[in-house]
Design a protein around this motif. Sequence first.
Motif, PDB file in Angstrom:
ATOM      1  N   THR A 186       0.805  -1.181  -0.005  1.00 50.95           N
ATOM      2  CA  THR A 186       0.134  -0.151   0.088  1.00 50.95           C
ATOM      3  C   THR A 186       0.981   1.279  -0.194  1.00 50.95           C
ATOM      4  N   VAL A 187       0.565   2.048  -1.111  1.00 51.72           N
ATOM      5  CA  VAL A 187       1.431   3.435  -1.117  1.00 51.72           C
ATOM      6  C   VAL A 187       0.988   4.440   0.071  1.00 51.72           C
ATOM      7  N   LYS A 188       1.961   4.628   1.026  1.00 54.96           N
ATOM      8  CA  LYS A 188       1.770   5.392   2.136  1.00 54.96           C
ATOM      9  C   LYS A 188       2.600   6.826   1.928  1.00 54.96           C
ATOM     10  N   GLY A 189       3.123   7.081   0.836  1.00 50.84           N
ATOM     11  CA  GLY A 189       3.700   8.480   0.752  1.00 50.84           C
ATOM     12  C   GLY A 189       4.414   8.412  -0.818  1.00 50.84           C
ATOM     13  N   VAL A 190       4.398   9.741  -1.139  1.00 50.04           N
ATOM     14  CA  VAL A 190       5.031  10.098  -2.434  1.00 50.04           C
ATOM     15  C   VAL A 190       5.920  11.313  -2.010  1.00 50.04           C
ATOM     16  N   PHE A 191       7.213  11.169  -2.520  1.00 49.45           N
ATOM     17  CA  PHE A 191       8.319  12.149  -2.154  1.00 49.45           C
ATOM     18  C   PHE A 191       8.587  12.884  -3.508  1.00 49.45           C
ATOM     19  N   ASP A 192       9.330  14.078  -3.515  1.00 45.32           N
ATOM     20  CA  ASP A 192       9.655  14.798  -4.363  1.00 45.32           C
ATOM     21  C   ASP A 192      11.031  14.438  -4.598  1.00 45.32           C
ATOM     22  N   GLU A 193      11.754  13.654  -5.599  1.00 44.65           N
ATOM     23  CA  GLU A 193      13.274  13.054  -5.596  1.00 44.65           C
ATOM     24  C   GLU A 193      14.010  14.307  -6.216  1.00 44.65           C
ATOM     25  N   SER A 194      13.370  15.473  -6.674  1.00 50.64           N
ATOM     26  CA  SER A 194      14.240  16.616  -7.060  1.00 50.64           C
ATOM     27  C   SER A 194      14.575  17.451  -5.868  1.00 50.64           C
ATOM     28  N   PHE A 195      14.139  17.150  -4.910  1.00 48.63           N
ATOM     29  CA  PHE A 195      14.550  17.946  -3.673  1.00 48.63           C
ATOM     30  C   PHE A 195      15.788  17.501  -2.984  1.00 48.63           C
ATOM     31  N   GLY A 196      16.940  18.193  -3.220  1.00 54.07           N
ATOM     32  CA  GLY A 196      18.325  17.838  -2.941  1.00 54.07           C
ATOM     33  C   GLY A 196      18.875  16.497  -3.527  1.00 54.07           C
ATOM     34  N   LYS A 197      20.210  16.704  -3.571  1.00 51.94           N
ATOM     35  CA  LYS A 197      20.950  15.526  -4.116  1.00 51.94           C
ATOM     36  C   LYS A 197      21.380  14.786  -3.029  1.00 51.94           C
ATOM     37  N   SER A 198      21.314  13.554  -3.104  1.00 54.99           N
ATOM     38  CA  SER A 198      21.747  12.547  -2.105  1.00 54.99           C
ATOM     39  C   SER A 198      22.440  10.860  -2.806  1.00 54.99           C
ATOM     40  N   HIS A 199      23.211  10.808  -1.906  1.00 52.09           N
ATOM     41  CA  HIS A 199      23.742   9.274  -2.368  1.00 52.09           C
ATOM     42  C   HIS A 199      23.018   8.271  -2.395  1.00 52.09           C
ATOM     43  N   LEU A 200      21.658   8.388  -1.673  1.00 55.70           N
ATOM     44  CA  LEU A 200      20.804   7.151  -1.555  1.00 55.70           C
ATOM     45  C   LEU A 200      20.061   7.252  -2.970  1.00 55.70           C
ATOM     46  N   ASN A 201      19.237   8.302  -3.281  1.00 52.74           N
ATOM     47  CA  ASN A 201      18.562   8.420  -4.634  1.00 52.74           C
ATOM     48  C   ASN A 201      17.662   7.165  -4.981  1.00 52.74           C
ATOM     49  N   PRO A 202      16.482   7.039  -3.934  1.00 55.07           N
ATOM     50  CA  PRO A 202      15.745   5.967  -4.031  1.00 55.07           C
ATOM     51  C   PRO A 202      14.720   6.139  -5.148  1.00 55.07           C
ATOM     52  N   ASN A 203      14.280   4.965  -5.714  1.00 55.21           N
ATOM     53  CA  ASN A 203      13.361   5.178  -6.666  1.00 55.21           C
ATOM     54  C   ASN A 203      11.796   4.961  -5.925  1.00 55.21           C
ATOM     55  N   TYR A 204      11.924   3.736  -4.954  1.00 57.05           N
ATOM     56  CA  TYR A 204      10.832   3.696  -3.933  1.00 57.05           C
ATOM     57  C   TYR A 204      11.496   2.760  -2.797  1.00 57.05           C
ATOM     58  N   ILE A 205      10.734   2.980  -1.785  1.00 60.12           N
ATOM     59  CA  ILE A 205      11.238   2.273  -0.572  1.00 60.12           C
ATOM     60  C   ILE A 205       9.908   1.383  -0.053  1.00 60.12           C
ATOM     61  N   VAL A 206      10.357   0.213   0.533  1.00 61.23           N
ATOM     62  CA  VAL A 206       9.332  -0.749   1.180  1.00 61.23           C
ATOM     63  C   VAL A 206       9.740  -0.944   2.575  1.00 61.23           C
ATOM     64  N   SER A 207       8.825  -1.150   3.133  1.00 58.74           N
ATOM     65  CA  SER A 207       8.991  -1.338   4.650  1.00 58.74           C
ATOM     66  C   SER A 207       9.791  -2.504   5.130  1.00 58.74           C
ATOM     67  N   MET A 208      10.674  -2.314   5.822  1.00 60.87           N
ATOM     68  CA  MET A 208      11.724  -3.429   6.270  1.00 60.87           C
ATOM     69  C   MET A 208      10.974  -4.572   7.048  1.00 60.87           C
ATOM     70  N   SER A 209       9.760  -4.206   7.645  1.00 61.10           N
ATOM     71  CA  SER A 209       9.005  -5.182   8.183  1.00 61.10           C
ATOM     72  C   SER A 209       8.005  -6.053   7.328  1.00 61.10           C
ATOM     73  N   THR A 210       8.153  -6.104   6.312  1.00 63.76           N
ATOM     74  CA  THR A 210       7.525  -6.836   5.143  1.00 63.76           C
ATOM     75  C   THR A 210       8.110  -8.061   5.145  1.00 63.76           C
ATOM     76  N   PRO A 211       7.371  -9.106   5.060  1.00 64.91           N
ATOM     77  CA  PRO A 211       7.794 -10.525   5.134  1.00 64.91           C
ATOM     78  C   PRO A 211       8.742 -10.561   3.819  1.00 64.91           C
ATOM     79  N   GLY A 212       9.896 -11.525   4.211  1.00 61.88           N
ATOM     80  CA  GLY A 212      10.816 -11.630   3.119  1.00 61.88           C
ATOM     81  C   GLY A 212      12.199 -11.336   3.719  1.00 61.88           C
ATOM     82  N   ILE A 213      13.097 -11.015   2.714  1.00 63.99           N
ATOM     83  CA  ILE A 213      14.576 -10.734   3.358  1.00 63.99           C
ATOM     84  C   ILE A 213      14.576  -9.466   4.228  1.00 63.99           C
ATOM     85  N   GLY A 214      13.366  -8.416   4.249  1.00 60.78           N
ATOM     86  CA  GLY A 214      13.369  -7.471   5.167  1.00 60.78           C
ATOM     87  C   GLY A 214      13.384  -7.932   6.597  1.00 60.78           C
ATOM     88  N   THR A 215      12.538  -9.064   6.793  1.00 62.21           N
ATOM     89  CA  THR A 215      12.390  -9.707   8.141  1.00 62.21           C
ATOM     90  C   THR A 215      13.583 -10.392   8.590  1.00 62.21           C
TER      91      THR A 215
END
Length: 809
Positions: A186-215
Motif C-alpha cells: 500500500t502506498v503510504k507516501g510520495v516524495f519529490d526526488e528533485s528535492f536535494g541531491k543524495s547518495h541514496l537516490n531511491p526510486n521507491y522504498i519498502v518497509s523493512m518489516s514486510t515479510p521476506g528478506i526484510g524480516t
Amino acid sequence: MFKQYLKIAWRNLLKSKQQTSINLLGLTVGTVSCLAILLYVFSQFGYDEHHENAENIFRVETVIERDGKEGFDTAAASPPIAFAIKEDFPEVEEATRAFLTDVFFSNLISAADSKDAYYEPRVYMADSTFFKVFTYKFVEGTQNTALDEPFSLVLSSTLAKKLFGNQEALGKAVTWGSGEDAQTLTVKGVFDESFGKSHLNPNYIVSMSTPGIGTFVQRFKSFATNNFVYSYVKLKPNSSAEGLQSKLPGFLQERGADDLKDAGMDRKILSLQNITKIHLYSEGRKNQIHEVSNIKYLYFLLTLAFFIQLVACINFINLSTARASKRAKEIGVRKVVGAGANSLMRQFLGESMLLSLFAVLISIPITILLLPMVNELTNASLGYEDLLNWRIGTILIILGLITGFVSGIYPAIILSNIKPINALKSATILQSGNGTFRKALVVFQFVVSISLVATVIIVTQQFRFTQSKDLGFEQENLLALRIGTAEASSKFESLKKSFLNIPGVLNISSGNYAPSEVVLNDNGLYLPGGNRENNTIVKRQGVSEGYFETMNIPLVVGRDFTPADTTDQIIVNQATLRTFNIKEEDALSARLIQSFGNETDEMRIIGVVKDYHFASLKNEIAPLFLQKVNQPNWLFIKTQTTDYQQLLTSLEQQWKATVNNVPFDYRFVDKEVEKLYDEEKRLGEISIVFTILAILISCLGLFGLVSFVAEQKKKEIGIRKVLGASIGSVVQLLTKDFIKLVIIALVIATPIAYYFMQRWLEDFTYRIDIQWWVFALAGSFAVLITFLTVGFQSLKSAVANPVKSLRTE
C-alpha cells in the motif's frame, strides 16, 4: 576620473585591434573552459546537505582484515550493528538501516489493477525510522509514519506518475514481485526526488518489516557476516563523532567477539562517515549505493581550469610587454605633463580589467550554448539555471577581476616605469631581463601543453588497454536477458529450447550475475582438517550447464556441469587453487568445506576454469567458485548475426509468448563492461578537449608574439633579402628561438607528467607501462604546432616585398 580611465582604455584597445582580438579570444576561451569546469565541479558538491542536521548523520562502514591485511572495505555493515550502537551509546539519537534489493532480486512493480509491470532500479527496504533520520519532501502522505507498518511503500513522484498517471497515489495498492512471491503493498507516501541531491537516490522504498528478506535483516543477529546493510546513526546535538568512533572497537569486541571468531575474521573495524562526505570521499570503498564522484578527479579538473586560464593570462602579459615600445611616446608625453607611475599603473590595469570582464561577459552566452556538449562530456545534467546561481556569478566576477589583475600587473609595472627621456628619444625601453621573462612564460605555456598532451596519450592508452585486454571470456555478440521472476526462471528450459530455434542464436546459458555486475555472494571456505576460524572468503556465482561454452571460458581441468549435478559439486577458478595451494593435477580430488552455524557442508571440485575477469580491472581476479543454480537471474545468449534488430524482435516475440507480463529487458554485455570504465573514458575525453583549448590559446599567443617580432624586424629582413638571403634563412631567423623554447619545455614537462601519471595509474591493478615515446610524441607535436604557427607568420614576412619595408629609410 574613472570615466576618463575607461574612455582611454577603450580607445587603446580599439587602436591595437590584432592584439586586442588575440587577447580577448584567449581570455574568452580560457573563461569558458573555467566556467564549464566550475559548473560541473559545483554540481558534485552539496550532496545530502539538505537533510535536517546533516552534520550529525553518519554512515557506519566496515573494514574486514584477514591475515593482518585489509581485505574488504565496504560502505555497508552487518544487520544488527546500527541499532546496537543506539542501545549502547546515549549520544546516538536515532538509527536506521536500508539495503538495495536490486542486488538480490529484480522485482517487478505494477499498479494492482494494471497489466503493465516494470523493472525499476534503486529499490530499498528500510526501517520505520528511515524518515526520522533523513529529510524528504513529501507531496503525498506523512513521512514520519510512512514505513511503520508491514506492506507499506513510499514512491518517488516520477514512479507514482508512471504507475498511476495524474491520479493521487496515496492509499493505492501496488503489486510487488510476481507469481507465488508477489506481494500487495500500500502506498503510504510520495516524495519529490528533485528535492536535494543524495547518495541514496531511491526510486521507491519498502518497509523493512514486510515479510521476506526484510524480516531476515531484522532477525539476523551476527555482528560479523552479511555486511550488505547500509547503516546510519544520527547523533544528538554537540555530540562528538570522533569520540563515538573511538568507542566502536570495544563495542564490537564486547558484542561480536564470538561472531568474528566463528566467521574466521582476524579483525573488523567500524568507522563513521558523515553523509555529506560520502559522494566525494569514498574512493576505494566497495558496495557504494549510488555512483560516487572522486575528489581527486575534481581537483584535477580545477587544476586544468587554472592552468588554461593562466596560459591565457600569459598571452596577455607577453603581448603587452612585447608591444611596450608602441606606447613609449604616449607614456613619455604623459609623464612629462605630470602623470605619475601610480596613475599609469591604474590606467594599464584598467585596460586589462576591462578586457577580462568583457571576456567574462561573452563567456556566459557561449557556455549556455555549449551546455549540451558539456553534459555529454561529463555525463552531467547541467542547465542554464546552474549558471545563474549566485555562487557562480560571484566566482565569475572574482575570476574576471583576478584574471585582469594577473594579466595586467606585470605589463603595468613595466610600462609605468619607462623613463620619459628614453621613450621620447625612441631608445630601447625594455631591459633584456624582460625578454627573458617573456621567454620563461612561453616555456611555461608549453610545459602545460606538453604535459596535457602526454596525459591525454597515457589516459587513452589505459582506456584502450582496458577495452582490448583479454577478460578471459568473450563479451562480443553476447546478450544478457533479465529473467527477473520465479515464473520466468521456471521456464528457462522452455525459453532455451525456443530461443535456439531462432536464426542467429548460437548458445544459451544462465547465471545469477551478469558480467560487469558486482558479485556480492561469497562463502567462507577452508580445507578438510582446517577450521572455520581460518577460512577464506571466496566469491560465489550460480550458473547453469553450458555457461562456460556460452561465455567461451576454457576449462583447464575436469568437466562442465550436467543436469544431474547438485550444489555440493563446484567448479573453481585458478585463483581459488592458488589461494588454497591446490595443484591443478590434484584439483579433482580436492574438497572445500563451508560452515553455517552448526551445519558443515563438504563441496567437491569437479572442474577448474581459467581465470577470467568477473569484476573491474582495477581489482585482481579474486577466488571464485561456481555451482548449479535453480533460479537464475540472467539468461545469456551467444549470437551471430548482421541484423540485430530482427534478432531482438524474434527474441522478444518468443519471450512474450512464453512468459506473461514480464518485460523483455536485455543488454549487450560488451557495452555493460565498457561502463565499468566510464570515469576513465570521461577523463580521457575531457583531457582531449581541454588540451586542444590550451594548445589553441598558446598558439594564439605565439602568433601574436611572432607577428610583433616580425614587424620589429621587417627592416632587418628587408636588408637581408636585398643582400641575397633566402626565404628559408629568413623563416629560420624567426622560428629558431621559439623552437628552442619548446625543447626546453619538453625537458621540464617530461618528469612532471611522468610523476603524476604514474600516481594515477597506481589505481589500476592491471595497467600500462609509461613508454619514453609518449613524451617524445608530445614534444614532437608541440614542435610541429609551434613551427606551423610561427612558420606561417615567418613565411608571410619572408616573402614580403623588401622595397616596402625599406622605402622609408
